[in-house]
Design a protein around this motif. Structure first.
Motif, PDB file in Angstrom:
ATOM      1  N   ARG A  37      34.215  46.290  30.275  1.00  0.00           N
ATOM      2  CA  ARG A  37      33.610  45.297  31.163  1.00  0.00           C
ATOM      3  C   ARG A  37      34.394  45.201  32.483  1.00  0.00           C
ATOM      4  NH1 ARG A  37      29.673  40.963  31.042  1.00  0.00           N
ATOM      5  NH2 ARG A  37      30.163  39.635  32.815  1.00  0.00           N
ATOM      6  N   VAL A  38      35.719  45.243  32.380  1.00  0.00           N
ATOM      7  CA  VAL A  38      36.574  45.033  33.549  1.00  0.00           C
ATOM      8  C   VAL A  38      36.787  46.329  34.332  1.00  0.00           C
ATOM      9  CG1 VAL A  38      38.885  44.371  34.304  1.00  0.00           C
ATOM     10  CG2 VAL A  38      37.713  43.046  32.518  1.00  0.00           C
ATOM     11  N   PHE A  39      37.078  47.410  33.611  1.00  0.00           N
ATOM     12  CA  PHE A  39      37.385  48.673  34.277  1.00  0.00           C
ATOM     13  C   PHE A  39      36.140  49.559  34.339  1.00  0.00           C
ATOM     14  CE2 PHE A  39      41.305  47.015  32.494  1.00  0.00           C
ATOM     15  CZ  PHE A  39      42.151  47.069  33.594  1.00  0.00           C
ATOM     16  N   ASN A  80      40.841  41.013  34.106  1.00  0.00           N
ATOM     17  CA  ASN A  80      40.319  40.936  35.472  1.00  0.00           C
ATOM     18  C   ASN A  80      41.436  40.652  36.466  1.00  0.00           C
ATOM     19  OD1 ASN A  80      37.574  41.494  36.003  1.00  0.00           O
ATOM     20  ND2 ASN A  80      36.950  39.687  34.849  1.00  0.00           N
ATOM     21  N   GLN A  81      42.313  39.729  36.097  1.00  0.00           N
ATOM     22  CA  GLN A  81      43.409  39.370  36.993  1.00  0.00           C
ATOM     23  C   GLN A  81      44.417  40.502  37.116  1.00  0.00           C
ATOM     24  OE1 GLN A  81      43.779  34.620  37.041  1.00  0.00           O
ATOM     25  NE2 GLN A  81      44.514  35.503  35.138  1.00  0.00           N
ATOM     26  N   VAL A  82      44.654  41.189  36.002  1.00  0.00           N
ATOM     27  CA  VAL A  82      45.570  42.330  36.043  1.00  0.00           C
ATOM     28  C   VAL A  82      44.974  43.447  36.895  1.00  0.00           C
ATOM     29  CG1 VAL A  82      46.551  44.189  34.655  1.00  0.00           C
ATOM     30  CG2 VAL A  82      46.711  41.831  33.847  1.00  0.00           C
ATOM     31  N   ALA A  83      43.663  43.693  36.738  1.00  0.00           N
ATOM     32  CA  ALA A  83      43.006  44.771  37.474  1.00  0.00           C
ATOM     33  C   ALA A  83      42.948  44.497  38.970  1.00  0.00           C
ATOM     34  CB  ALA A  83      41.594  44.988  36.934  1.00  0.00           C
ATOM     35  N   SER A  84      42.969  43.223  39.351  1.00  0.00           N
ATOM     36  CA  SER A  84      42.830  42.860  40.762  1.00  0.00           C
ATOM     37  C   SER A  84      44.139  42.953  41.531  1.00  0.00           C
ATOM     38  CB  SER A  84      42.277  41.437  40.884  1.00  0.00           C
ATOM     39  OG  SER A  84      43.227  40.488  40.402  1.00  0.00           O
ATOM     40  N   GLN A  93      50.493  33.868  33.669  1.00  0.00           N
ATOM     41  CA  GLN A  93      51.319  35.049  33.913  1.00  0.00           C
ATOM     42  C   GLN A  93      50.547  36.140  34.641  1.00  0.00           C
ATOM     43  OE1 GLN A  93      52.300  35.715  29.782  1.00  0.00           O
ATOM     44  NE2 GLN A  93      54.444  35.187  30.112  1.00  0.00           N
ATOM     45  N   SER A  94      49.257  36.264  34.314  1.00  0.00           N
ATOM     46  CA  SER A  94      48.460  37.342  34.895  1.00  0.00           C
ATOM     47  C   SER A  94      47.814  36.966  36.216  1.00  0.00           C
ATOM     48  CB  SER A  94      47.363  37.768  33.909  1.00  0.00           C
ATOM     49  OG  SER A  94      46.481  36.687  33.638  1.00  0.00           O
ATOM     50  N   SER A  95      47.897  35.693  36.600  1.00  0.00           N
ATOM     51  CA  SER A  95      47.213  35.246  37.812  1.00  0.00           C
ATOM     52  C   SER A  95      47.844  35.842  39.059  1.00  0.00           C
ATOM     53  CB  SER A  95      47.238  33.719  37.904  1.00  0.00           C
ATOM     54  OG  SER A  95      48.555  33.255  38.132  1.00  0.00           O
ATOM     55  N   LYS A  96      47.001  36.074  40.065  1.00  0.00           N
ATOM     56  CA  LYS A  96      47.463  36.658  41.322  1.00  0.00           C
ATOM     57  C   LYS A  96      48.449  35.729  42.024  1.00  0.00           C
ATOM     58  CE  LYS A  96      44.488  38.930  43.741  1.00  0.00           C
ATOM     59  NZ  LYS A  96      43.378  39.333  44.651  1.00  0.00           N
ATOM     60  N   LEU A  97      48.174  34.415  42.001  1.00  0.00           N
ATOM     61  CA  LEU A  97      49.037  33.448  42.676  1.00  0.00           C
ATOM     62  C   LEU A  97      50.443  33.462  42.086  1.00  0.00           C
ATOM     63  CD1 LEU A  97      49.278  31.156  44.758  1.00  0.00           C
ATOM     64  CD2 LEU A  97      48.576  29.557  42.957  1.00  0.00           C
ATOM     65  N   PHE A  98      50.521  33.452  40.738  1.00  0.00           N
ATOM     66  CA  PHE A  98      51.827  33.445  40.069  1.00  0.00           C
ATOM     67  C   PHE A  98      52.592  34.733  40.364  1.00  0.00           C
ATOM     68  CE2 PHE A  98      54.587  34.389  36.455  1.00  0.00           C
ATOM     69  CZ  PHE A  98      55.331  33.218  36.368  1.00  0.00           C
ATOM     70  N   ARG A  99      51.879  35.858  40.293  1.00  0.00           N
ATOM     71  CA  ARG A  99      52.555  37.126  40.534  1.00  0.00           C
ATOM     72  C   ARG A  99      53.052  37.226  41.974  1.00  0.00           C
ATOM     73  NH1 ARG A  99      51.540  41.398  37.140  1.00  0.00           N
ATOM     74  NH2 ARG A  99      53.153  42.398  38.392  1.00  0.00           N
TER      75      ARG A  99
END
Length: 720
Positions: free
Chosen positions: A135-137, A348-352, A278-284
């Motif tokens: 679904r994501v990739f 999704n967050q990791v892929a982005s 942990q996977s969120s773009k903001l946190f990373r």
């Protein structure tokens, strides 16, 4: 084809194909034509108003039609799965439809299991994970790599191979593993496990150099985490810092009971929230900014902040999570592997994310996941628990296998010799070895998929005065060849190598084929190489190996049932090193067999005797040291010699050829023909089909003999 009539509470005004992709939403009419194997069967059905096969929670079979027997397959309805031809079709599914798709896939897997008698439990655990990944990739542009073949069946179904799943592991059917030649969606071939991160990292570096933007996803399992290559790959991935996603499918399946008893990683609302954070773009991004600031302040501040970060993440993560961080992978988890919303959100967050290096997503799954069935017509839920070979009633007198007899022989030998130890390595412990494990638990060591360690560990046991039997299937022993050479053979350490699954392995095809061990073990200067022709000889070779204490020794045996099913279990008797035997004497032609192929030599003898040809059949027993007295005798008393082995060129036949050439026998009247495995990989099929493809059946051996005798026409007739 006969026409039968049946009544059912549901019906349809349509033509149903066994693998149809278009089902009606309502069942309204009284006439249906079922298509099966190219023929049509007309069945009259009683209509039921308002019936819908898409009713909420519907899972089950169309109806029960016992009077038409096997013509109508009892295949469950899978309405959502029927609409999926490629992974792109997953992109537009609602969350409710994806949940139904997961149930559809599980029902299809159960149907495949019942039809093919192949285990599907590995794939049962990763259904939601597979859906979320696709679904994501965007495969095949994005590269998805799997470590374990048994976990890929849902992946195969979603990538255009669903209609071929009934041919799984059969001749001319689809592979039980990922295969680059089978589908563009299989980015890399998997079979022995632990290679996905290494291959994926190579693809990621190639992508970066070529300036492409495809994403790399490697799925590993519990068994993979026992291997050294996986940690080597993770360490290198952390150093190179190239973007890739590693997904650890943690189904809590382990060969080690102590690990099974350890506290399980909790999955709850807190862990789910933390994983998303942990996977969120903001946190990373915040974390990367913080790292940059501390670097500017100074090295001491940066190291202190890194320790605080690692400590904090170790506190909220499960046991062992900081190991991945130390190797250089950003850890996210644990994530509920059966919660599609959480999986898709995290992936999704990791892929982005761009330019964040390697990421490891820890996913917790269950192999006994329940398929819910809310329709009262079709009963309660379905739960997959065991392999088809382990479940249900067993035959009263099942055929014993070579592995059964090995375990019994080892147990008998260990009862009189307290120094005997067993070290096992490979994909999974054979059930027969549990006999030894239960009898001598303190003398049994199962190290999992850590073949290199198993060999050197056995060498250490031997140096300590013990007698280790190192049991590694032929195809997995290839991984540990460096250790066999340098840690054992070069030092003449008496490790006793037991090599099961030697030769062709049927439905496991070339991935697990054990065709090379005769060649690569017999070229070692100090190694004694032998192979039993039946279960009695197997017991004798266990005793022989136990007796040898000045150099390493190995013996191989095939999969499958023993030769003499009613033969009593006897204690093995040591064989004189390098001593073969003559089983049947004749004057026209000599056939010298090695290992299990001696039985096919005897079948050839039976065929040839019916044609009036007298054949000598000898059992070499040893490839190294070769029984030169026996070979010389066969050459002197016969005009023709055939050697037969279930191994590749360079093995037993080559040793015979080396001797008879140097001994001058080929300068005389003797004509020699070797029969070996062909110089190509033999794809999965039944054992007999593989032997026929390889030219190793009794008929092939007899035909070779007839050709040597100039009776070509009879040889051709024999093969018809």
């Amino acid at each position: 084809m006969t026409t039968s009539s049946a009544h059912c509470s549901v019906g349809a005004n349509a033509h149903f194909h066994e693998n149809s992709r278009n089902f009606p939403s309502k069942l309204e009419s009284a006439s249906v034509n079922f298509h099966s194997n190219g023929e049509f069967l007309k069945i009259s059905l009683k209509p039921s108003s308002g019936s819908s096969i898409y009713s909420k929670g519907y899972v089950g079979r169309v109806c029960s039609l016992p009077e038409i027997g096997d013509v109508f397959p009892e295949k469950p309805l899978t309405p959502i799965l029927d609409t999926i031809e490629t992974p792109m079709h997953l992109k537009n599914l609602s969350h409710k439809e994806m949940k139904q798709l997961a149930d559809d896939i599980r029902l299809e897997l159960l149907f495949i299991m019942n039809k093919t008698q192949k285990s599907v439990k590995g794939s049962m655990s990763v259904v939601e994970l597979t859906i979320a990944i696709h679904r994501v990739f965007s495969a095949p542009m994005d590269k998805i790599l799997w470590d374990v073949g048994e976990q890929t069946y849902a992946h195969k179904m979603l990538t255009g191979r669903r209609s071929l799943m009934h041919t799984l592991r059969q001749k001319d059917g689809i592979s039980g593993y990922t295969s680059r030649s089978e589908s563009e969606f299989d980015a890399f071939g998997a079979g022995h496990g632990c290679n996905s991160i290494s291959a994926g990292l190579g693809m990621a570096i190639a992508r970066d150099i070529k300036g492409k933007r495809d994403r790399i996803v490697a799925v590993i399992s519990n068994e993979s985490t026992m291997t050294g290559q996986l940690y080597e790959a993770m360490s290198n991935a952390g150093y190179l810092d190239s973007d890739m996603v590693v997904i650890l499918n943690d189904s809590r399946q382990s060969l080690h009971p102590k690990l099974e008893e350890s506290p399980k990683t909790p999955i709850n609302a807190l862990s789910s929230t933390l994983s998303k954070l942990q996977s969120s773009k903001l946190f990373r991004k915040w974390r990367e900014v913080a790292k940059g600031l501390t670097k500017r302040i100074g090295k001491g501040m940066y190291e202190w902040a890194a320790k605080v970060d690692e400590y904090a993440r170790g506190m909220i993560g499960p046991l062992g999570s900081t190991l991945f961080e130390e190797l250089g992978l950003y850890y996210i988890g644990p994530v509920d592997g059966h919660n599609l919303e959480d999986l898709i959100c995290v992936l999704n967050q990791v892929a982005s994310l761009d330019s964040t290096g390697p990421v490891l997503v820890h996913v917790i799954t269950k192999e006994d996941k329940i398929v819910q069935n809310d329709n009262p017509i079709f009963g309660t839920s379905i739960k997959y628990k065991e392999d088809p070979y382990e479940a249900g009633p067993q035959p009263s007198n099942p055929s014993q296998t070579y592995s059964d007899r090995l375990a019994e022989a080892l147990t008998m030998e260990a009862q009189i010799d307290k120094d005997i130890m067993v070290v096992h390595a490979g994909m999974g412990i054979e059930p027969s070895l549990k006999l030894f494990q239960e009898k001598f638990p303190e003398r049994f060591f199962d190290v999992g998929m850590a073949e290199q360690h198993a060999v050197t560990f056995s060498a250490g046991l031997s140096c300590g005065g013990l007698k280790p039997f190192c049991i590694i299937p032929s195809t997995f022993l290839q991984r540990a060849y460096d250790q066999v050479v340098h840690d054992v053979d070069r030092q003449k350490i008496p490790v006793r190598f037991v090599i099961p699954s030697a030769g062709l392995v049927g439905s496991d095809g070339p991935t697990n084929c054990g065709g090379f061990d005769i060649t690569f073990m017999s070229c070692l200067p100090n190694m004694i190489v032998m192979a039993p022709s039946d279960e009695v000889e197997l017991a004798n070779m266990v005793a022989t190996a136990s007796f040898i204490d000045d150099r390493p020794v190995c013996f191989r045996y095939p999969r499958g049932a023993i030769v003499k099913s009613n033969a009593p279990l006897i204690h093995g008797v040591p064989i004189e090193i390098g001593k073969g035997r003559v089983i049947v004497e004749g004057k026209d032609i000599a056939i010298l067999g090695y290992g299990a192929m001696v039985q096919n030599c005897l079948r050839a003898h039976s065929l040839l005797s019916q044609l009036g040809i007298e054949v000598t059949v000898a059992d070499a027993r040893f490839c190294k040291p070769l029984d030169i007295k026996l070979v010389r005798q066969l050459c002197e008393n016969h005009a023709f010699l055939i050697t037969v082995e279930e191994g590749v060129i360079g093995g037993f036949g080559s040793h015979v050829a080396q001797f008879i050439t140097l001994d001058g026998k080929l300068d005389g009247s003797i004509k020699w023909r070797p029969i070996v495995l062909p110089d190509n990989y033999i794809e999965h099929a039944s054992p007999m089909e593989q032997l026929a493809l390889a030219g190793l059946t009794g008929h092939h051996i007899a035909a070779t003999a007839l050709s040597l005798l100039g009776r070509t026409r009879e040889a051709l007739l024999l093969m018809c």
